[in-house]
Design a protein around this motif. Structure first.
Motif, PDB file in Angstrom:
ATOM      1  N   HIS A 120      52.289  30.794  51.941  1.00  0.00           N
ATOM      2  CA  HIS A 120      51.710  29.455  51.858  1.00  0.00           C
ATOM      3  C   HIS A 120      52.648  28.528  51.104  1.00  0.00           C
ATOM      4  O   HIS A 120      53.545  28.981  50.399  1.00  0.00           O
ATOM      5  CB  HIS A 120      50.358  29.521  51.123  1.00  0.00           C
ATOM      6  CG  HIS A 120      50.396  30.395  49.904  1.00  0.00           C
ATOM      7  ND1 HIS A 120      49.987  31.715  49.924  1.00  0.00           N
ATOM      8  CD2 HIS A 120      50.828  30.174  48.637  1.00  0.00           C
ATOM      9  CE1 HIS A 120      50.160  32.245  48.725  1.00  0.00           C
ATOM     10  NE2 HIS A 120      50.674  31.335  47.923  1.00  0.00           N
TER      11      HIS A 120
ATOM     12  N   ILE B 260      39.479  36.225  48.970  1.00  0.00           N
ATOM     13  CA  ILE B 260      40.374  36.625  47.879  1.00  0.00           C
ATOM     14  C   ILE B 260      40.030  35.882  46.586  1.00  0.00           C
ATOM     15  O   ILE B 260      40.023  36.461  45.506  1.00  0.00           O
ATOM     16  CB  ILE B 260      41.850  36.369  48.258  1.00  0.00           C
ATOM     17  CG1 ILE B 260      42.161  37.012  49.615  1.00  0.00           C
ATOM     18  CG2 ILE B 260      42.784  36.925  47.198  1.00  0.00           C
ATOM     19  CD1 ILE B 260      41.962  38.502  49.692  1.00  0.00           C
ATOM     20  N   PHE B 261      39.764  34.605  46.687  1.00  0.00           N
ATOM     21  CA  PHE B 261      39.392  33.820  45.503  1.00  0.00           C
ATOM     22  C   PHE B 261      37.985  33.238  45.681  1.00  0.00           C
ATOM     23  O   PHE B 261      37.812  32.010  45.789  1.00  0.00           O
ATOM     24  CB  PHE B 261      40.404  32.680  45.285  1.00  0.00           C
ATOM     25  CG  PHE B 261      41.721  33.097  44.666  1.00  0.00           C
ATOM     26  CD1 PHE B 261      41.983  34.414  44.316  1.00  0.00           C
ATOM     27  CD2 PHE B 261      42.713  32.156  44.403  1.00  0.00           C
ATOM     28  CE1 PHE B 261      43.195  34.789  43.754  1.00  0.00           C
ATOM     29  CE2 PHE B 261      43.927  32.515  43.821  1.00  0.00           C
ATOM     30  CZ  PHE B 261      44.169  33.841  43.505  1.00  0.00           C
TER      31      PHE B 261
ATOM     32  N   PHE C 122      44.097  31.505  49.413  1.00  0.00           N
ATOM     33  CA  PHE C 122      43.988  31.527  47.948  1.00  0.00           C
ATOM     34  C   PHE C 122      43.320  30.231  47.478  1.00  0.00           C
ATOM     35  O   PHE C 122      42.236  29.921  47.926  1.00  0.00           O
ATOM     36  CB  PHE C 122      45.365  31.787  47.328  1.00  0.00           C
ATOM     37  CG  PHE C 122      45.916  33.128  47.739  1.00  0.00           C
ATOM     38  CD1 PHE C 122      45.537  34.283  47.072  1.00  0.00           C
ATOM     39  CD2 PHE C 122      46.765  33.257  48.835  1.00  0.00           C
ATOM     40  CE1 PHE C 122      45.991  35.535  47.467  1.00  0.00           C
ATOM     41  CE2 PHE C 122      47.230  34.504  49.236  1.00  0.00           C
ATOM     42  CZ  PHE C 122      46.837  35.629  48.554  1.00  0.00           C
TER      43      PHE C 122
ATOM     44  N   ARG D  32      60.753  38.835  45.671  1.00  0.00           N
ATOM     45  CA  ARG D  32      59.408  39.413  45.614  1.00  0.00           C
ATOM     46  C   ARG D  32      58.574  38.729  46.696  1.00  0.00           C
ATOM     47  O   ARG D  32      58.356  37.527  46.656  1.00  0.00           O
ATOM     48  CB  ARG D  32      58.811  39.159  44.229  1.00  0.00           C
ATOM     49  CG  ARG D  32      57.342  39.507  44.079  1.00  0.00           C
ATOM     50  CD  ARG D  32      56.834  38.971  42.747  1.00  0.00           C
ATOM     51  NE  ARG D  32      55.429  39.258  42.507  1.00  0.00           N
ATOM     52  CZ  ARG D  32      54.411  38.542  42.994  1.00  0.00           C
ATOM     53  NH1 ARG D  32      54.636  37.510  43.779  1.00  0.00           N
ATOM     54  NH2 ARG D  32      53.169  38.854  42.682  1.00  0.00           N
TER      55      ARG D  32
ATOM     56  N   ASP E 171      55.624  37.581  48.010  1.00  0.00           N
ATOM     57  CA  ASP E 171      54.272  37.314  47.512  1.00  0.00           C
ATOM     58  C   ASP E 171      53.243  37.362  48.643  1.00  0.00           C
ATOM     59  O   ASP E 171      53.479  36.820  49.727  1.00  0.00           O
ATOM     60  CB  ASP E 171      54.247  35.915  46.873  1.00  0.00           C
ATOM     61  CG  ASP E 171      52.893  35.591  46.274  1.00  0.00           C
ATOM     62  OD1 ASP E 171      52.451  36.333  45.383  1.00  0.00           O
ATOM     63  OD2 ASP E 171      52.263  34.606  46.716  1.00  0.00           O
TER      64      ASP E 171
ATOM     65  N   ILE F  21      48.869  44.351  47.344  1.00  0.00           N
ATOM     66  CA  ILE F  21      47.880  44.950  46.440  1.00  0.00           C
ATOM     67  C   ILE F  21      46.671  45.282  47.318  1.00  0.00           C
ATOM     68  O   ILE F  21      45.645  44.601  47.280  1.00  0.00           O
ATOM     69  CB  ILE F  21      47.518  43.980  45.291  1.00  0.00           C
ATOM     70  CG1 ILE F  21      48.786  43.328  44.716  1.00  0.00           C
ATOM     71  CG2 ILE F  21      46.732  44.700  44.196  1.00  0.00           C
ATOM     72  CD1 ILE F  21      49.827  44.260  44.144  1.00  0.00           C
ATOM     73  N   VAL F  22      46.856  46.302  48.137  1.00  0.00           N
ATOM     74  CA  VAL F  22      45.878  46.636  49.174  1.00  0.00           C
ATOM     75  C   VAL F  22      45.640  48.149  49.193  1.00  0.00           C
ATOM     76  O   VAL F  22      46.124  48.861  48.309  1.00  0.00           O
ATOM     77  CB  VAL F  22      46.385  46.128  50.554  1.00  0.00           C
ATOM     78  CG1 VAL F  22      46.373  44.595  50.598  1.00  0.00           C
ATOM     79  CG2 VAL F  22      47.787  46.636  50.859  1.00  0.00           C
TER      80      VAL F  22
ATOM     81  N   ASP G 160      48.929  39.149  36.968  1.00  0.00           N
ATOM     82  CA  ASP G 160      47.666  39.058  37.704  1.00  0.00           C
ATOM     83  C   ASP G 160      46.581  39.940  37.079  1.00  0.00           C
ATOM     84  O   ASP G 160      46.768  40.547  36.035  1.00  0.00           O
ATOM     85  CB  ASP G 160      47.883  39.489  39.159  1.00  0.00           C
ATOM     86  CG  ASP G 160      48.433  38.358  40.023  1.00  0.00           C
ATOM     87  OD1 ASP G 160      48.214  37.182  39.684  1.00  0.00           O
ATOM     88  OD2 ASP G 160      49.075  38.682  41.035  1.00  0.00           O
TER      89      ASP G 160
HETATM   90  C1  OTU Z   1      49.750  36.939  44.477  1.00  0.00           C
HETATM   91  O1  OTU Z   1      48.678  37.817  44.216  1.00  0.00           O
HETATM   92  C2  OTU Z   1      50.287  36.453  43.141  1.00  0.00           C
HETATM   93  O2  OTU Z   1      50.698  37.548  42.369  1.00  0.00           O
HETATM   94  C3  OTU Z   1      49.227  35.634  42.450  1.00  0.00           C
HETATM   95  O3  OTU Z   1      49.611  35.268  41.156  1.00  0.00           O
HETATM   96  C4  OTU Z   1      48.939  34.447  43.310  1.00  0.00           C
HETATM   97  O4  OTU Z   1      47.848  33.767  42.777  1.00  0.00           O
HETATM   98  C5  OTU Z   1      48.623  34.803  44.751  1.00  0.00           C
HETATM   99  O5  OTU Z   1      49.458  35.824  45.291  1.00  0.00           O
HETATM  100  C6  OTU Z   1      48.803  33.608  45.642  1.00  0.00           C
HETATM  101  O6  OTU Z   1      50.151  33.235  45.700  1.00  0.00           O
HETATM  102  O7  OTU Z   1      45.293  37.583  44.844  1.00  0.00           O
HETATM  103  O8  OTU Z   1      45.051  37.917  42.274  1.00  0.00           O
HETATM  104  O9  OTU Z   1      45.538  41.385  47.842  1.00  0.00           O
HETATM  105  O10 OTU Z   1      45.812  40.414  45.380  1.00  0.00           O
HETATM  106  O11 OTU Z   1      48.700  38.991  46.854  1.00  0.00           O
HETATM  107  C7  OTU Z   1      46.286  38.215  42.861  1.00  0.00           C
HETATM  108  C8  OTU Z   1      46.739  40.770  47.482  1.00  0.00           C
HETATM  109  C9  OTU Z   1      46.296  37.896  44.318  1.00  0.00           C
HETATM  110  C10 OTU Z   1      46.479  39.769  46.416  1.00  0.00           C
HETATM  111  C11 OTU Z   1      47.759  39.227  45.863  1.00  0.00           C
HETATM  112  C12 OTU Z   1      47.580  37.986  45.097  1.00  0.00           C
END
Ligand code: OTU
Length: 646
Positions: A191, A232-233, A255, A289, A291, A335-336, A398
């Protein structure tokens, strides 16, 4: 099958020939042209196949492919001579990231140092710790106020003015590389912020950019997607879409509402982002990295997560790097579910990957004092390609998400849903007797889902112990910290220290007073690191001193033994529910047996576990003491042994 492959190879070669006739290569030096053509020869057939798979049905596929090759040529021209040398070095030693001396840190430029210039002055500190991999959190231009900690990028090519300028970043990148520290930058490619020029152009209806994001005019469309997509959020907004009043449209926002998902079904987006990626690579970073990479491909009636074409896309990006900047490796941030995490890891996809399973289960074992889930899960999922490496971590910027495999848990008599609820309660202090002081993140009332935030020290009990001035609790917390650090340092992979955790820093609740942060509890584990914090960890006798010293001692041991580097990891059964053990086996035959006690009671283990070392005389590297092979080995509260044959 083979016929299709053969045809594609032939077509790719024919296509490349045509493209090379059409684009201007006159600006490449003779050397660059040779390199470019050789790398195209090697990588273009695969790149063509991937892009054909993704975009072959577009009428303008060839046009975009031609543009891409032109961008790749421009990328080579822009790459400095110094970085080109680094490319050769890394190509000759592709497994550099598996070395036992590797040690990472993740840091925010502003929180850790103030700005990029001041960060340069912190290089001696990093070196004294042993850091040679530095991940700097997103440092690009982003919206004022809430920018998701920089993960809403408004311009990939402009440094956030608060942190400095591009010149400062280049100076830092040079200074780091001169000291042998690899710079890792974020590639936030799922994004952009809603203030990125592409988004601004899309807002005013510029035709070229309306397909850069996912816009929907009919509510039915987003309702359909919301049926299958994970939220996710959920505390930001229900579902994955944001309504734009001015445009009378919905936009896809996995997000925050100001983070617009890029539309990779559009080949122009692939090309545009490749350009940005090459720009970052040419700044001199050695790792990118990736993301939120699980979300980059979307298809209706699917979860829009971990789809096969997400992998195809990442592999295509990787091939572009192989052509322009082969010194740069990808780190997966998936993170899956553990089976899905594994799919991103490969020499041709992501050479590095966060290890969220081990992270979560170390915390799980600390809470339960039992290691069966950790042991069984790592037995199943720890082994990855020997050409790749885990990036192990205990805490990051995170939350902690409980991403273990429910079916495996079920086999051990653990109900995934209930267990997650227990873990959330335990780590947010709602469970009586818990030592942890954490904060909930993104509680979803519909699913009961929740994640946990907090610093290493606070989640292990140091905050409570210090608050109550209870020496026994403080001692246990310090032991828990050492225990987790010991696994991170030795199990195999690059250990990644999260800034401040080496100093035993506690939760920082000041985010509650900042209206742009107070809704996002992850800020509790993003403290400003002051000189006092650093000094406290130098003050003999302080808890923080203990944290730093014990970590530093482990780092020093790690650096002295190759068995912590390119070696195989065997997860072992201990037949004691509170113990966790693994053996590292180096190709030279050198071995290291780690045994960890996850409880505050003494535990014993049958000494047959040490048979793997094939010696009756052993040394514990951590205490530099001899250990005799008797019938049983005793481990004190939270004790760890790093045993090698004498
Ligand atoms: C990532 O994490 C980053 O580490 C976060 O700091 C960002 O907010 C987010 O992307 C958006 O850019 O939701 O709470 O399942 O867990 O990609 C962390 C995968 C996040 C998500 C992970 C995300």
């Amino acid at each position: 099958m083979s016929r299709i492959n053969m045809d594609l190879t032939f077509e790719s070669q024919r296509t490349l020939k045509r493209i090379l006739e059409l684009i201007d290569l006159s600006k490449l030096t003779k050397d660059d042209l040779d390199i470019f053509l050789a790398r195209l020869d090697k990588n273009f057939p695969a790149l063509f196949a991937k892009l054909y798979h993704l975009y072959g049905d577009k009428y303008d596929f060839f046009y975009h492919l031609q543009q891409l090759v032109a961008h790749l040529a421009a990328g080579i021209i822009a790459r400095s001579g110094k970085l080109k040398k680094q490319d050769t070095l890394r190509l000759n030693k592709p497994d550099w990231y598996r070395d036992h001396k590797m040690l990472g840190m993740a840091a925010y430029v502003d929180l850790f140092a103030g700005d990029l210039k001041k960060l340069k002055a912190k290089i001696p500190y990093l070196k004294s710790l042993g850091i040679n991999y530095l991940h700097l959190m997103p440092l690009y231009k982003s919206p004022k106020g809430d920018s998701d900690g920089g993960y809403a990028v408004s311009d990939y090519r402009e440094v956030d003015p608060k942190l400095g300028t591009e010149k400062d970043l280049l100076a830092l990148s040079d200074a780091l590389s001169a000291e042998g520290i690899s710079l890792v930058l974020d590639f936030v490619f799922n994004h952009t912020s809603d203030e990125h020029p592409w988004a601004e152009a899309a807002k005013v209806g510029a035709e070229e950019f309306t397909d850069f994001y996912y816009f929907f005019e009919k509510k039915q469309e987003i309702d359909d997607y919301n049926q299958t997509c994970r939220e996710i959020f959920p505390t930001v907004r229900r579902g994955s879409f944001t309504y734009l009043e001015a445009q009378k449209k919905w936009v896809w926002t996995t997000f925050n509402s100001f983070q617009w998902d890029l539309n990779y079904s559009n080949p122009a987006v692939f090309n545009a982002i490749t350009d940005e990626m090459l720009f970052l690579a040419n700044l001199g970073c050695e790792g990118l990295r990736l993301d939120a990479l699980a979300f980059i491909w979307k298809e209706k009636w699917t979860q829009c997560e971990n789809l096969p074409k997400a992998h195809t896309l990442i592999q295509a990006f990787n091939l572009c790097l192989q052509i322009v900047a082969p010194a740069v490796v990808f780190k997966s941030e998936a993170i899956v579910h553990p089976d899905e995490v594994a799919k991103y890891i490969g020499k041709d996809e992501c050479q590095l990957s966060y290890n969220p399973l081990m992270m979560a289960l170390m915390w799980e074992s600390l809470a339960t004092r039992e290691t069966k889930l950790l042991t069984a899960s790592l037995k199943k999922s720890f082994a990855i390609s020997p050409q790749c490496s885990w990036v192990n971590y205990i805490r990051c910027h995170d939350d902690i998400g409980w991403t273990f495999d429910d079916s495996l848990a079920q086999q051990l008599g653990i109900n995934g849903f209930d267990h997650r609820r227990f873990l959330n309660n335990f780590y947010t202090g709602r469970f009586e007797g818990s030592f942890a002081q954490g904060v909930p993140f993104q509680e979803n009332p519909a699913t009961g889902d929740c994640r946990v935030c907090g610093s290493l020290a606070s989640l292990t009990g140091l905050e409570k112990g210090l608050e109550q001035n209870n020496q026994r609790d403080i001692d246990f917390a310090l032991k828990r910290i050492s225990l987790l650090n010991s696994i991170n340092m030795s199990i195999g992979g690059i250990p990644l220290i999260y800034q401040g955790d080496e100093l035993g820093m506690l939760n920082d609740y000041s985010y509650l007073d900042d209206h742009s942060k107070k809704e996002d509890s992850r800020w509790v584990n993003r403290p400003v690191i002051t000189e006092e914090d650093t000094k406290l960890a130098e003050k003999a006798g302080s808890a923080q001193f203990f944290v730093k010293q014990s970590l530093q001692a482990m780092i020093n041991i790690r650096q002295q033994h190759q068995v912590f580097g390119i070696a195989e990891t065997k997860i072992l059964e201990t037949y004691n529910p509170h113990l966790f053990a693994y053996c590292r086996i180096h190709e030279s035959g050198q071995k290291m047996l780690a045994i960890c006690n996850f409880s505050e009671e003494s535990q014993s283990v049958n000494s047959s576990i040490t048979d793997i070392l094939a010696s009756n005389k052993m040394v514990d590297l951590l205490t530099a003491t001899k250990v005799k092979k008797t019938a049983v080995l005793e481990l004190g509260a939270y004790q760890v042994l790093w045993l090698v044959a004498e």
